[in-house]
Design an enzyme around this catalytic site. Sequence first.
Site, PDB file in Angstrom:
ATOM      1  N   TYR A 145      39.207  68.306  27.668  1.00 28.99           N
ATOM      2  CA  TYR A 145      41.210  68.940  26.915  1.00 28.99           C
ATOM      3  C   TYR A 145      41.589  70.312  26.604  1.00 28.99           C
ATOM      4  O   TYR A 145      40.231  70.270  25.881  1.00 28.99           O
ATOM      5  CB  TYR A 145      41.429  66.727  26.855  1.00 28.99           C
ATOM      6  CG  TYR A 145      41.101  66.532  27.258  1.00 28.99           C
ATOM      7  CD1 TYR A 145      43.201  66.669  27.831  1.00 28.99           C
ATOM      8  CD2 TYR A 145      40.557  65.177  28.155  1.00 28.99           C
ATOM      9  CE1 TYR A 145      43.363  64.854  29.375  1.00 28.99           C
ATOM     10  CE2 TYR A 145      41.132  64.534  29.282  1.00 28.99           C
ATOM     11  CZ  TYR A 145      42.388  64.695  29.777  1.00 28.99           C
ATOM     12  OH  TYR A 145      42.634  63.150  30.879  1.00 28.99           O
TER      13      TYR A 145
ATOM     14  N   ARG B 158      35.670  49.489  28.728  1.00 25.62           N
ATOM     15  CA  ARG B 158      35.704  49.258  29.990  1.00 25.62           C
ATOM     16  C   ARG B 158      35.428  47.630  29.905  1.00 25.62           C
ATOM     17  O   ARG B 158      36.157  46.843  30.655  1.00 25.62           O
ATOM     18  CB  ARG B 158      34.290  49.281  31.041  1.00 25.62           C
ATOM     19  CG  ARG B 158      35.330  50.889  31.464  1.00 25.62           C
ATOM     20  CD  ARG B 158      33.893  51.776  32.326  1.00 25.62           C
ATOM     21  NE  ARG B 158      33.063  51.940  31.847  1.00 25.62           N
ATOM     22  CZ  ARG B 158      31.441  52.642  31.805  1.00 25.62           C
ATOM     23  NH1 ARG B 158      31.659  52.861  33.336  1.00 25.62           N
ATOM     24  NH2 ARG B 158      30.543  53.039  31.162  1.00 25.62           N
TER      25      ARG B 158
ATOM     26  N   CYS C 131      30.817  49.155  37.181  1.00 27.31           N
ATOM     27  CA  CYS C 131      30.532  49.508  38.544  1.00 27.31           C
ATOM     28  C   CYS C 131      31.973  50.995  38.903  1.00 27.31           C
ATOM     29  O   CYS C 131      32.169  51.372  39.988  1.00 27.31           O
ATOM     30  CB  CYS C 131      30.944  47.892  39.529  1.00 27.31           C
ATOM     31  SG  CYS C 131      32.358  47.456  39.052  1.00 27.31           S
TER      32      CYS C 131
ATOM     33  N   CYS D 129      37.125  50.403  38.610  1.00 25.12           N
ATOM     34  CA  CYS D 129      38.779  50.570  37.193  1.00 25.12           C
ATOM     35  C   CYS D 129      38.911  52.555  36.981  1.00 25.12           C
ATOM     36  O   CYS D 129      39.973  52.716  37.665  1.00 25.12           O
ATOM     37  CB  CYS D 129      38.078  50.020  35.957  1.00 25.12           C
ATOM     38  SG  CYS D 129      37.094  51.448  34.763  1.00 25.12           S
TER      39      CYS D 129
ATOM     40  N   CYS E 240      40.281  45.792  37.857  1.00 24.39           N
ATOM     41  CA  CYS E 240      39.143  45.551  37.480  1.00 24.39           C
ATOM     42  C   CYS E 240      38.281  44.278  38.891  1.00 24.39           C
ATOM     43  O   CYS E 240      39.251  43.284  38.406  1.00 24.39           O
ATOM     44  CB  CYS E 240      38.998  45.023  35.816  1.00 24.39           C
ATOM     45  SG  CYS E 240      37.246  43.888  35.621  1.00 24.39           S
TER      46      CYS E 240
ATOM     47  N   GLU F 286      27.070  24.101  47.646  1.00 27.20           N
ATOM     48  CA  GLU F 286      25.531  25.266  47.438  1.00 27.20           C
ATOM     49  C   GLU F 286      24.938  24.643  48.334  1.00 27.20           C
ATOM     50  O   GLU F 286      24.388  23.857  47.785  1.00 27.20           O
ATOM     51  CB  GLU F 286      25.857  26.070  46.345  1.00 27.20           C
ATOM     52  CG  GLU F 286      24.565  27.084  46.514  1.00 27.20           C
ATOM     53  CD  GLU F 286      24.937  27.457  47.766  1.00 27.20           C
ATOM     54  OE1 GLU F 286      24.003  28.093  48.289  1.00 27.20           O
ATOM     55  OE2 GLU F 286      25.950  28.808  47.773  1.00 27.20           O
TER      56      GLU F 286
END
Length: 668
Positions: free
Chosen positions: A173, A343, A369, A372, A384, A436
């Site tokens: 910036y 995050r 990951c 976002c 997210c 499962e």
Amino acid sequence: MNFKKLLQPGKIGNMELKNRMIMPGMGTNLAAADGTVSDVIVNYYARRANGGVGLIITEVCCPDPLGRVIDGEIEITSGKFMPGLSRIPHAVHSGGAKACLQLAHGGCFSSESVTGIQPISPSGIGTFQLPNDNPRTMIIEDIKELIEKYGLAAKRARQCGFDAVELHGAHGYMPLQFLSGYTNRREDEYGGSLENRARFALETIRSIKNHAGEDFTLIYRLSADEDVPNGVTIKEACTFAKWAAEAGADAIHVSAGTWDSRLHKYFTVMEGKESAKGKNLSNGVATSMWVPPNYTPRGTLVNLATAIKKSVNVPVIAVCGISPEMGEDIIEKGDADFIAIGRQTIADPDYPSKVALGKPEEIRRCLRCNECLGEVMNSCGISCAINPEAGKEYESFVKITPAKIKKKVAVIGSGPAGMQAAITASERGHDVTLFEKKDRLGGALYYVAIPDFKQDYKDYKDYIINTVNKCGANIVTGIEVTADGIKDGKFDTVIVATGAETFRPNIEGAKNPKIYDPLEVLDGNIPSGDNIIVCGAGMIGCEVSMFLSEKGKNITMIDRLPEAAPDLPIYTKWVLNSKLAELNVTQKLNHQIIEMNETNVKCTFDETEFTYNSDAVICALGLKSVRNLTDELREKCSSMEIITVGDTNKPKKIMQAVHEGFHAARRI
């Protein structure tokens, strides 16, 4: 673990904070197209304030329309934006946090495609990432005018009710563009020596204090290392930080990098001109230098904050993938005074409250990951992978409400989609049974979380398994469900999350049982021999290649794809490519595989046939959905509501799986 240090009250300037946990500025693209504040952005910040964080620093807010970087960026360029902006501090204060407005001008990173105006920069220097934009060199009048605009923006921020402003002098910036020899080639009083290059930032600090008041808190965000030719070094940053504090900065928020960081090195390595060794590319390239993915160790910038702290007598904020445990240790050692956890606040807004309760195991840990960031860079609103509510806090469709009619619900499969569905359905009051077939929970997430470089995924796996075990659902493992069994159970709704299995394509030899399954390799079935061929350069192929390379294997990765992991967000992809290069993984891309067996792979490249030999071959050419139970259920249990989620529909990313599981349970 005891988090006494993180929970201690602290002070920055005249602003008192209830703890040492700060949410740093992160772009969301949630503002309206005209730069005004939207309902969603207000609720987004309110939700995080209610989670217990001490200070919320907003995303970038431009003091000049010419400085906008993203489409959905808030503005404070005139009084017309103040009524909307004032909603943010009210919302944040209602949650018990303090509010800081981040003032940011993109300079050469502001694109004409966003602003409609040719961008400006100190010396007309642009960026690799915006090759079609040619910035105009600022004249003295431009500089003085912008310094004044920063001051007026800070005054408006105070009038709106913000407790502080942060002057964004990091990540490329405008203040950094002046401070850096990489972008500043001026020969007047704003260029040349470090003192001259620092002049713009120091005069801007004074302008903010003059307009907003000496007692108004100002945080300076600093890139303490750019890693570009002639860029800011830590030595220069320490000197500048001292000057900034003397000029009126009440705290230094220490980050690193610019949009072009390490790209010079990256391109050289990817072109095969130099080795990746010693270039720190897997610690971040460009934006991933300060938003590092899971392939990068946590806390890679803490050493910079520690160095700055030794140079100033104002508080220092450390940032960069810092876990609560790391944050406690950093403050305990005196390496920083506050911890910015970015995050993580998106993934779990309640992490400060969970820290305060001494229950870190209940934190929904960020995967890093960078989905976002990828959403924002695609000009979409922030989202997210593991928090379906993030960026949608104003939408009725993310609210978890008690079910009007309590139902008996079967969830089949315990991957991310299945577990999230079971959790959400249980929260709504349904009678849930999760089935499962294996003797452990996790589905594909079990395999994904195995490599050392996927610790973030292991943390999430542990979190969601812990959560599903506590949610009230009946957990049944080690049983392969049949349609007849479900019918006998008299369920009202069945959520099928049977996931996917390794795909063996119709390539000659691909179904050879002596060819290794990549998931089994991750689970410990390591091929013997030193030289391994991995067929497939998607995410599975890349990660099993890195996994084996770290165990000392020589890996050749072959695929018809033109690039590895094409679906990854670009900044994460650069780090992945860097890690592959550092591990000496040989890539044979644009290669069409025509035959394989347990020791060699035959393929064509540019109409020429090649055969690559090895000690073992792994087939990592994707996944295919497991659909047989779904078809059987629809035939035999037609009276039941049957919903398919996650990889059962189509192999995809964890974000789609979690969101589908969440919404399936919310709709019942």
